[in-house]
Scaffold this motif. Structure first.
Motif, PDB file in Angstrom:
ATOM      1  N   HIS A 121       3.302  -1.135  -3.183  1.00 14.28           N
ATOM      2  CA  HIS A 121       3.452  -1.055  -1.775  1.00 14.28           C
ATOM      3  C   HIS A 121       4.347  -2.211  -1.053  1.00 14.28           C
ATOM      4  N   LEU A 122       4.489  -3.240  -2.076  1.00 15.55           N
ATOM      5  CA  LEU A 122       5.091  -4.559  -1.463  1.00 15.55           C
ATOM      6  C   LEU A 122       6.664  -4.269  -1.720  1.00 15.55           C
ATOM      7  N   ALA A 123       7.463  -5.169  -1.101  1.00 20.08           N
ATOM      8  CA  ALA A 123       8.917  -5.318  -1.337  1.00 20.08           C
ATOM      9  C   ALA A 123       8.893  -6.690  -2.357  1.00 20.08           C
ATOM     10  N   THR A 124      10.257  -6.605  -2.926  1.00 16.34           N
ATOM     11  CA  THR A 124      10.284  -7.338  -4.169  1.00 16.34           C
ATOM     12  C   THR A 124       9.834  -8.844  -3.929  1.00 16.34           C
ATOM     13  N   ALA A 125      10.398  -9.483  -2.937  1.00 16.14           N
ATOM     14  CA  ALA A 125      10.251 -11.030  -2.576  1.00 16.14           C
ATOM     15  C   ALA A 125       8.437 -11.274  -2.715  1.00 16.14           C
ATOM     16  N   GLU A 126       7.786 -10.466  -1.883  1.00 16.36           N
ATOM     17  CA  GLU A 126       6.399 -10.660  -1.468  1.00 16.36           C
ATOM     18  C   GLU A 126       5.765 -10.445  -2.796  1.00 16.36           C
ATOM     19  N   ASP A 127       6.073  -9.453  -3.540  1.00 13.91           N
ATOM     20  CA  ASP A 127       5.200  -8.947  -4.966  1.00 13.91           C
ATOM     21  C   ASP A 127       5.681  -9.945  -5.791  1.00 13.91           C
ATOM     22  N   LEU A 128       6.821 -10.662  -5.891  1.00 14.96           N
ATOM     23  CA  LEU A 128       7.176 -11.539  -6.772  1.00 14.96           C
ATOM     24  C   LEU A 128       6.129 -12.817  -6.567  1.00 14.96           C
ATOM     25  N   LEU A 129       6.022 -13.125  -5.313  1.00 12.89           N
ATOM     26  CA  LEU A 129       5.354 -14.553  -5.144  1.00 12.89           C
ATOM     27  C   LEU A 129       3.754 -14.323  -5.383  1.00 12.89           C
ATOM     28  N   ARG A 130       3.369 -12.945  -4.929  1.00 16.18           N
ATOM     29  CA  ARG A 130       1.989 -12.496  -5.290  1.00 16.18           C
ATOM     30  C   ARG A 130       1.648 -12.627  -6.845  1.00 16.18           C
ATOM     31  N   MET A 131       2.605 -11.916  -7.591  1.00 18.00           N
ATOM     32  CA  MET A 131       2.326 -12.011  -8.909  1.00 18.00           C
ATOM     33  C   MET A 131       2.463 -13.558  -9.743  1.00 18.00           C
ATOM     34  N   LEU A 132       3.256 -14.261  -9.353  1.00 16.98           N
ATOM     35  CA  LEU A 132       3.315 -15.815  -9.554  1.00 16.98           C
ATOM     36  C   LEU A 132       1.880 -16.469  -9.154  1.00 16.98           C
ATOM     37  N   SER A 133       1.462 -16.233  -8.032  1.00 17.16           N
ATOM     38  CA  SER A 133       0.172 -17.154  -7.882  1.00 17.16           C
ATOM     39  C   SER A 133      -1.037 -16.220  -7.889  1.00 17.16           C
ATOM     40  N   GLY A 134      -1.238 -15.219  -7.705  1.00 15.00           N
ATOM     41  CA  GLY A 134      -2.317 -14.320  -7.726  1.00 15.00           C
ATOM     42  C   GLY A 134      -2.777 -13.967  -6.689  1.00 15.00           C
ATOM     43  N   THR A 135      -1.998 -14.647  -5.268  1.00 20.69           N
ATOM     44  CA  THR A 135      -2.738 -14.424  -4.092  1.00 20.69           C
ATOM     45  C   THR A 135      -1.598 -13.946  -3.238  1.00 20.69           C
TER      46      THR A 135
END
Length: 365
Positions: A147-161
């Motif tokens: 449900h997220l766009a690429t940039a937001e999901d990438l940062l979320r997958m890196l940090s877990g938050t």
């Protein structure tokens, strides 16, 4: 091959500098004007004004038919499919670094006939990068959120938050800024591989190999090393003067093509103003830049060396919490759509890239 070159009257061109070896509708780099144009629009019109997916769609016009009609949806599907490659990355030898594990992940991507190879690879790389980074740190990879766009999901997958909106906007700006940049070393590598009839995965992993070199994609990290070594802005002038006296290069200044300021540096610098101003590197960056430009103007009056994209790449990515070991992998994430577009252009020509060389070795007696 000696004879065609000798008989043609062409002089060798070290580094192929000045030779036109391809026609492209993708990007124009004007080193004299300090201008970068992507598909008829200046980089300043794209970066900071639209998300990564929209800019990729602009670059891919007439080249890649978007399978889902919407690149955010298409890339989200590709991210979900990319999780199938994570086990191969997890089982790889521990001595592989993040970048090597990413190339393994790309090779392990499953085929999905509903997506083009360009969509599958470019959509998957954020998952592969984040998984490789977390595995390096002994952490479990985080599954993507479709449900997220690429940039937001990438940062979320890196940090877990879930990341801050300002960090998402900054990453989008960066990814768009580096989308394509003429026939640089990695892009040329991708086109050479494509010209042999190899597939998209081969071309992209080959381009990643070229990008890994410190003269191409490996420079933003050392910019942070320089800023760390300088410490406070008050020390910048003396530190920089000493580096130049010792004949050492200032990282983040000068460019092989630009004879004036790299336009991408200003695009990224503008993005810094939109971030929280509590990062010490962010506060000192402009002072260090001024000191460096003044020192370079004095030390090299006959050659203009201005700020390039690497300087503010380092400052911007550091400000949003990206570790410096991820700078080159992240560069590959933003540049991959450009590589894919060049591969498709090259495949349409159907011609093998086969330059000549001039033999300077001994002749038989």
């Amino acid at each position: 091959m000696t004879h065609p070159l000798k008989h043609s009257g062409l002089a060798p061109a070290p580094g192929l500098e000045g030779l036109v070896v391809a026609q492209t509708a993708l990007s124009e780099v004007d080193g004299q004007k300090g201008e970068l144009i992507l598909r008829g629009r200046r980089i300043e019109e794209l970066a900071g004004t639209m998300p990564f997916e929209h800019a990729v769609g602009h670059l891919w016009t007439d080249l890649v038919p978007i399978s889902q009609g919407d690149l955010q949806t298409t890339f989200a599907k590709a991210r979900m499919l990319a999780m199938a490659a994570v086990p191969a990355m997890s089982e790889a030898p521990r001595e592989l670094d993040i970048y090597e594990r990413m190339r393994l992940g790309i090779c392990a991507l499953p085929v999905d006939l509903e997506l083009t190879s360009a969509e599958r690879i470019c959509g998957a790389i954020p998952v592969i990068l984040a998984a490789a980074a977390r595995l390096e740190n002994g952490e479990q990879p985080v599954a993507p959120d479709p449900h997220l766009a690429t940039a937001e999901d990438l940062l979320r997958m890196l940090s877990g938050t879930r990341p801050e909106a300002s960090a998402v906007a900054a990453l989008d700006r960066y990814l768009v800024t580096i989308l394509d940049h003429g026939l640089n070393a990695s892009t040329f590598t991708a086109r050479v591989i494509a010209s042999t009839g190899a597939d998209m995965k081969d071309a992209i992993t080959g381009a990643m190999g070229a990008l890994k070199g410190p003269l191409h994609g490996g420079a933003p990290g050392p910019v942070l090393d320089m800023i760390d070594a300088i410490g406070t802005p008050e020390r910048a002038a003396d530190w920089i003067a000493n580096e130049l006296r010792e004949g050492r290069r200032l990282m983040g200044f000068g460019h092989r093509v630009y004879r004036t300021r790299d336009p991408r540096a200003d695009v990224l610098k503008a993005g810094l103003a939109l971030l929280p101003q509590d990062n010490p590197k962010l506060r000192s960056a402009e002072a260090i830049e001024r000191a460096a430009l003044n020192a370079l103007a004095i030390a090299k009056p006959d050659r203009r060396l201005d700020t390039n994209v690497e300087f503010y790449t380092a400052v911007l990515l550091n400000a949003i919490g990206i570790d410096r070991q991820l700078f080159t992998p992240l560069f590959a994430t933003g540049r991959a759509p450009g590589w894919c577009a060049h591969v498709i252009e090259q495949q349409k020509t159907g011609r093998l890239i086969r330059p000549s060389s001039e033999y300077i070795g001994p002749m038989p007696g």
